[in-house]
Design an enzyme around this catalytic site. Structure first.
Site, short mmCIF file in Angstrom:
data_model
loop_
_atom_site.label_atom_id
_atom_site.label_comp_id
_atom_site.label_asym_id
_atom_site.label_seq_id
_atom_site.Cartn_x
_atom_site.Cartn_y
_atom_site.Cartn_z
CG ASP A 157 -18.95 -12.32 -20.97
OD1 ASP A 157 -18.87 -12.15 -22.20
OD2 ASP A 157 -20.00 -12.12 -20.33
CB SER A 161 -20.14 -8.41 -22.92
OG SER A 161 -20.67 -9.35 -23.82
CG ASP A 191 -18.68 -12.87 -25.56
OD1 ASP A 191 -18.69 -14.03 -25.11
OD2 ASP A 191 -19.51 -12.01 -25.19
#
Length: 575
Positions: free
Chosen positions: A305, A144, A303
């Site tokens: 992902d 993440s 971000d």
């Protein structure tokens, strides 16, 4: 576990490759580093793995990934789900493609089919793919928004959401049973392809995912009218958002989209940001520079992902760009969806808005204004996704929108995880809607504060690494659980919710009731004057998190009150 003994095993056992042994040989004699790498097995939590990339039992590497996957495979087989297969996606991080392939080949060796994306994809597209392909589970390799040295491994179940009870605990138990690497299966990629176990997916899923995103638009005609007027600056922060975000904005008709050149391409080293987190002010430095050059209306960042969205908006009066929290951007989208679904007669019967317990209380006010059911769940978007499943199974409510304070939301039910791609799309539509009225997103936010109250929230995080850090976090939680404060910053503690015990204790009447939510190591303090605070250890990082919320009659008063509450809570927790 004996960390030195385990270290020696990794240095000498033929199971481990030459590169791994060389990396470990280089730290010979560094007892602190060896201890940190080998004092425990990298914990498979209720969502999966996350850790620093490197050699060792407490690191993300092909061996720990294989081991976790073997446990998952054993659980899938116990559920007779091997025929359904597992969808696998990965982001731009270092070793993400390698970890994804190792997971696929381990599944294949256990007779479980894998559907692996050809290249990096956003996490929400994996959630969509699990359901579209009818898979038993899904895996996405990502850490993440963590720093570059991290990677991770998240597991999804057949409903498209990250694993929730009972599957999370059951998978965790199966992973724990894999005590030796000799118990882990793998196979050659060529053989897996030949046997029909290893399938590559890509463009066909992308097209279907795009169509689902565009279905969430409420006023496409407003977008078309403002397409040439509204200026959008976007950065994927070297992650997976670049292609899908640009594609959906283009297909909707937006014409003035400027992408930050130095952050456009995927790069797991994140050369322009030490911390690729759209919650961080530093992550926006290049985007804000470009925004000033082109006079952008809004500035957006996703971000790595692409499941979280950060937002800045230009204030016409001051000429400055104002930062929006995840609560603020989420409320703007929620207000737009509820108001315009109501106005256009497209609101479903028994509509529901879902948020986590640490998300803004403004959601309650908005839901009440539009006669929408407000449901609170534990921290973690998987619990929001789980509610969609419950609604469908029980025929109770229709999901309209869900959000969490950590910059994540979801409109629609095509996926069961937060989706920054749909958030970008909708926020650009909301900005177009307000621009057509001569106003900005900041004007819209001020209007909401005037109508619903000046809600403000905050978050403080304390990082405590290693074995000693874990003990400190446990000690802090024990103290706060057993000795709750009577007041904080002049605010009376009215009730304490202990989600690990499923209790809500009213400190005034002494009445004890149930929280009604699953067990979790979380403490929540209900305070006087519409205030609250909450504390929980992170499930994926060596951190303890403190959340705060207040409501006042002006932004200045809310800010002052929030700062006082923040200071008082941290002092109490660490005294």
């Amino acid at each position: 576990m004996n960390y030195l003994k385990e270290y020696q095993k990794w240095c000498t056992d033929d199971y481990f490759d030459i590169e791994t042994k060389a990396e470990l040989k280089a730290i010979e004699g560094d007892d602190k580093e060896i201890q940190d790498r080998f004092y425990r097995q990298l914990e498979f939590g209720t969502g999966g793995l996350r850790g620093v990339i490197g050699a060792g039992t407490n690191r993300m590497n092909i061996y720990t990934v294989r081991k976790a996957t073997q446990g998952l495979a054993n659980y899938i087989i116990s559920q007779n789900g091997q025929e359904k297969g597992v969808a696998i996606a990965f982001d731009s991080r270092i070793m993400s493609p390698e970890f994804a392939k190792e997971a696929a080949l381990c599944l294949n060796a256990n007779g479980i089919k894998s559907y692996m994306f050809e290249k990096l994809r956003p996490t929400p597209e994996l959630s969509f793919a699990v359901r579209h392909l009818g898979c038993i589970a899904g895996i996405v390799v990502t850490a993440s928004h963590n720093p570059r040295e991290y990677n991770g491994y998240k597991v999804y179940w057949e409903d498209g959401a990250q694993i929730t009870p009972p599957h999370d605990k059951n998978i965790l138990a199966k992973v724990a049973e894999v005590t030796e690497f000799s118990m882990v299966k793998t196979m050659a990629e060529e053989k897996a392809v030949e046997e029909g176990l290893h399938q590559i997916i890509g463009e066909e899923i992308d097209a279907l995912y795009m169509e689902e995103l565009k279905k969430q638009s409420i006023h496409p005609e407003v977008i078309r009218k403002q397409a040439k007027n509204i200026k959008i600056v976007y950065t994927p922060l070297h992650g997976t958002g670049n292609i899908p975000v640009r594609r959906v904005l283009k297909e909707l008709g937006f014409e003035q989209v400027y992408v930050v050149p130095k952050q456009e391409l995927p790069d797991g080293n994140f050369p322009t940001v030490a911390y690729p987190n759209p919650e961080s002010e530093k992550a926006f430095e290049l985007a804000l520079k470009l925004a000033k050059e082109v006079d952008a209306d809004i500035v957006l960042a996703t971000d790595p992902d692409a499941d979280r969205l950060g937002v800045y908006c230009k204030d016409i009066k001051s000429g400055e760009y104002i930062s929006f929290t995840g609560n603020m951007s989420g409320m703007l989208i929620a207000e737009y969806i509820l108001s315009e679904r109501t106005a256009t007669g497209t609101m479903p019967e028994n509509p529901a808005l879902v948020e986590t317990i640490v998300t803004t209380d403004m959601a309650k006010a908005i839901a009440e204004a539009y006669h929408v059911k407000l449901i609170e769940v534990l921290t973690g978007f998987k619990y929001i996704g789980e509610q969609i499943k419950f609604f469908e199974e029980q025929g109770t409510y229709h999901y309209v929108f869900g959000l969490e304070e950590s910059y994540g939301c979801l409109a629609g039910t095509y996926a069961r995880d937060k989706d920054a791609c749909v958030a970008v799309m909708l926020l650009c539509e909301v900005a177009s809607w307000w621009k057509s009225k001569g106003l900005t997103l900041w004007d819209a936010m001020l209007d909401m504060y005037t109508r619903y109250g000046y809600y403000m929230e905050g978050l403080e995080t304390i990082t405590l690494k290693g074995m000693d850090g874990a003990k400190q976090i446990q000690s802090m939680m024990k103290k706060m659980r057993n000795h709750p404060p009577k007041e904080l910053a002049g605010l009376t503690v009215l009730a304490v919710r202990d989600y690990s015990l499923d209790t809500r204790t009213d400190l005034i009447t002494k009445e004890v009731t149930n929280t009604g939510l699953p067990s979790s190591n979380v403490l929540y303090y209900e305070l006087s004057e519409n205030s609250w605070c909450c504390v929980r250890p992170s499930g994926t990082e060596p951190k303890i998190k403190f959340y705060f919320g207040v409501k006042e009659s002006s932004l200045e008063e809310s800010k002052e009150k929030l700062e006082m509450l923040n200071k008082a809570m941290l002092e109490y927790a660490q005294e």
